[in-house]
Enzyme design. Structure first.
Site, PDB file in Angstrom:
ATOM      1  N   ASP A 106      -0.140  13.737   2.057  1.00  0.00           N
ATOM      2  CA  ASP A 106      -0.086  12.329   2.522  1.00  0.00           C
ATOM      3  C   ASP A 106      -0.233  12.765   4.205  1.00  0.00           C
ATOM      4  OD1 ASP A 106       1.025   9.968   3.802  1.00  0.00           O
ATOM      5  OD2 ASP A 106       1.611   9.403   1.732  1.00  0.00           O
ATOM      6  N   HIS A 146      -3.023   5.786  -7.171  1.00  0.00           N
ATOM      7  CA  HIS A 146      -2.325   7.129  -6.774  1.00  0.00           C
ATOM      8  C   HIS A 146      -1.171   7.026  -7.024  1.00  0.00           C
ATOM      9  CE1 HIS A 146      -2.113   4.326  -3.342  1.00  0.00           C
ATOM     10  NE2 HIS A 146      -1.124   4.995  -3.019  1.00  0.00           N
ATOM     11  N   GLU A 183      -0.910  -0.295  -0.480  1.00  0.00           N
ATOM     12  CA  GLU A 183      -1.610   0.072   0.715  1.00  0.00           C
ATOM     13  C   GLU A 183      -3.105   0.502   0.528  1.00  0.00           C
ATOM     14  OE1 GLU A 183       0.874   3.081   2.727  1.00  0.00           O
ATOM     15  OE2 GLU A 183       2.357   1.587   3.265  1.00  0.00           O
TER      16      GLU A 183
END
Length: 139
Positions: free
Chosen positions: A29, A93, A88
């Site tokens: 990330d 995911h 988002e």
């Protein structure tokens, strides 16, 4: 529709990849909650995780388990936490986050901004640890 994650899968956008198979991809990330925060995605774009076909869904969790073992070997922690939020980016995911405290998984707190060299090193270390998990005879 093409999400940022689909662009990472296609190579249009670079990522700090830690593991890849024909069907799944794991990468750091870029705005992590902790060092070693990894995202696991199916390469096939599906917005909502519970809309994924059963075989692909189960395969993603097995893939995530292997990645989590690699993360835990690089970042000693009490557990590798799992979160599925999905608000988002419209591409399913799984967040894998090294945890020592419950607050380590607080998505409301400020994200880390790690230098590129550190991100590269973290990705390399996790890739190596995953390789050791999946190929124990090579270690």
């Amino acid at each position: 529709m093409s999400t940022i994650f689909s662009k990472i899968v296609s190579g249009e956008i670079p990522a700090y990849k830690v593991a890849e198979s024909n069907d799944y991809l794991a990468f750091l990330d870029v705005s992590p909650l902790t060092q070693g925060h990894v995202l696991v995605i199916p390469k096939k774009e599906t917005d909502y995780i519970f809309d994924i076909h059963d075989d692909e869904y189960m395969g993603m969790w097995v893939f995530a388990k292997i990645v989590a073992q690699g993360i835990k070997n690089v970042f000693p922690c009490r557990k590798v936490g799992v979160a599925v939020v999905g608000l988002e980016v419209a591409h399913a995911h799984i967040h894998l986050i090294p945890l020592n405290h419950v607050d380590d998984m607080n998505f409301g707190r400020p994200k880390l901004q790690l230098p590129e060299e550190e991100m590269i090193k973290i990705a390399e270390d996790i890739r190596e640890a995953i390789s050791e998990v999946t190929n124990p005879s090579k270690s």
